[in-house]
Design a protein around this motif. Structure first.
Motif, mmCIF file in Angstrom:
data_model
loop_
_atom_site.group_PDB
_atom_site.id
_atom_site.type_symbol
_atom_site.label_atom_id
_atom_site.label_comp_id
_atom_site.label_asym_id
_atom_site.label_seq_id
_atom_site.Cartn_x
_atom_site.Cartn_y
_atom_site.Cartn_z
ATOM 1 N N ASP A 1 0.825 -1.204 0.000
ATOM 2 C CA ASP A 1 0.000 0.000 0.000
ATOM 3 C C ASP A 1 0.865 1.261 0.000
ATOM 4 O O ASP A 1 0.563 2.229 -0.691
ATOM 5 C CB ASP A 1 -0.929 0.028 1.222
ATOM 6 N N ASP B 1 2.263 1.640 -3.431
ATOM 7 C CA ASP B 1 1.205 2.078 -4.342
ATOM 8 C C ASP B 1 0.886 3.557 -4.142
ATOM 9 O O ASP B 1 0.640 4.282 -5.108
ATOM 10 C CB ASP B 1 -0.067 1.246 -4.135
ATOM 11 N N ARG B 2 0.894 4.009 -2.886
ATOM 12 C CA ARG B 2 0.618 5.409 -2.592
ATOM 13 C C ARG B 2 1.693 6.304 -3.210
ATOM 14 O O ARG B 2 1.391 7.333 -3.817
ATOM 15 C CB ARG B 2 0.556 5.611 -1.079
ATOM 16 N N ASN C 1 3.639 5.529 -5.789
ATOM 17 C CA ASN C 1 3.488 5.451 -7.250
ATOM 18 C C ASN C 1 2.318 6.289 -7.723
ATOM 19 O O ASN C 1 2.396 6.948 -8.769
ATOM 20 C CB ASN C 1 3.314 3.999 -7.694
ATOM 21 N N LEU C 2 1.219 6.270 -6.962
ATOM 22 C CA LEU C 2 0.048 7.059 -7.331
ATOM 23 C C LEU C 2 0.374 8.546 -7.299
ATOM 24 O O LEU C 2 -0.012 9.296 -8.200
ATOM 25 C CB LEU C 2 -1.113 6.740 -6.383
ATOM 26 N N GLU C 3 1.106 8.977 -6.284
ATOM 27 C CA GLU C 3 1.497 10.382 -6.181
ATOM 28 C C GLU C 3 2.409 10.768 -7.346
ATOM 29 O O GLU C 3 2.257 11.838 -7.943
ATOM 30 C CB GLU C 3 2.201 10.643 -4.843
ATOM 31 N N ASP D 1 2.496 9.309 -10.295
ATOM 32 C CA ASP D 1 1.656 9.317 -11.500
ATOM 33 C C ASP D 1 0.824 10.595 -11.578
ATOM 34 O O ASP D 1 0.654 11.178 -12.652
ATOM 35 C CB ASP D 1 0.733 8.098 -11.524
ATOM 36 N N ARG D 2 0.289 11.028 -10.431
ATOM 37 C CA ARG D 2 -0.514 12.241 -10.405
ATOM 38 C C ARG D 2 0.328 13.456 -10.811
ATOM 39 O O ARG D 2 -0.095 14.273 -11.634
ATOM 40 C CB ARG D 2 -1.095 12.458 -9.004
ATOM 41 N N ASN E 1 0.979 13.277 -14.507
ATOM 42 C CA ASN E 1 -0.215 13.670 -15.256
ATOM 43 C C ASN E 1 -0.390 15.181 -15.250
ATOM 44 O O ASN E 1 -0.774 15.770 -16.268
ATOM 45 C CB ASN E 1 -1.460 12.990 -14.678
#
Length: 175
Positions: A107, A110-111, A113-115, A117-118, A121
């Motif tokens: 988790d 993933d957090r 990686n999500l940050e 990716d954001r 973007n």
């Protein structure tokens, strides 16, 4: 004078802020949390495989067969198989927290990686908006530029005017 102050013992109630504290001794063992986390992920990954299920099934079948089929003197865990139950419970009690620890680490990854990716973007959107503005400004600029087709059509119009004219040279005409 300053040397005398340093030689004097500090008062019992005063704590010097310019001197680091001595490291405290802990009764708990020290470990590397990252190394422990990696180990727990490896164990959790193994617990989630078919190989683990097959080995666990083989061990349980051998255990039960040993304690049912062999003579009474060689049996070590009679029918209710209390020792087997204890062993399986112990394995489950260690497996569950290890799996949870591995999930928590995943988790966290993933957090992150999500940050990332954001942020990527957001940069892509900003770049796209910038390029859209640039293309729009280029289109507006091209609207004022004489194109090859426009120049060709203007030259053809001039040629027609010359051919239809009274034969005078355009420089002879002064309006």
């Amino acid at each position: 004078m300053a040397a005398e102050r340093e030689d004097r013992p500090s008062h019992a109630g005063r704590v010097r802020l310019d001197v680091p504290r001595a490291p405290r001794r802990s009764l708990l063992p020290e470990y590397d949390p990252d190394a422990f986390g990696r180990l727990s992920e490896k164990i959790a990954r193994f617990l989630g495989t078919g190989r683990f299920i097959v080995w666990m099934t083989v061990i349980v079948i051998v255990w039960i067969a040993w304690n049912v089929l062999l003579p009474a003197g060689l049996r070590f865990d009679e029918y209710p198989f209390i020792f087997l139950t204890l062993a399986l419970s112990l394995q489950a009690s260690y497996a569950a927290p290890l799996i949870l620890l591995a999930q928590n680490r995943q988790d966290d990854r993933d957090r992150v990686n999500l940050e990332q990716d954001r942020k990527q973007n957001e940069r892509s959107i900003a770049d796209t908006e910038y390029l859209s503005r640039e293309v729009a400004s280029l289109r507006m600029g091209l609207g004022e530029v004489a194109t090859r087709d426009w120049i060709r059509s203007e030259l053809q119009d001039l040629l027609r005017e010359l051919q239809q004219g009274d034969g005078q040279h355009p420089s002879d005409r002064s309006g």
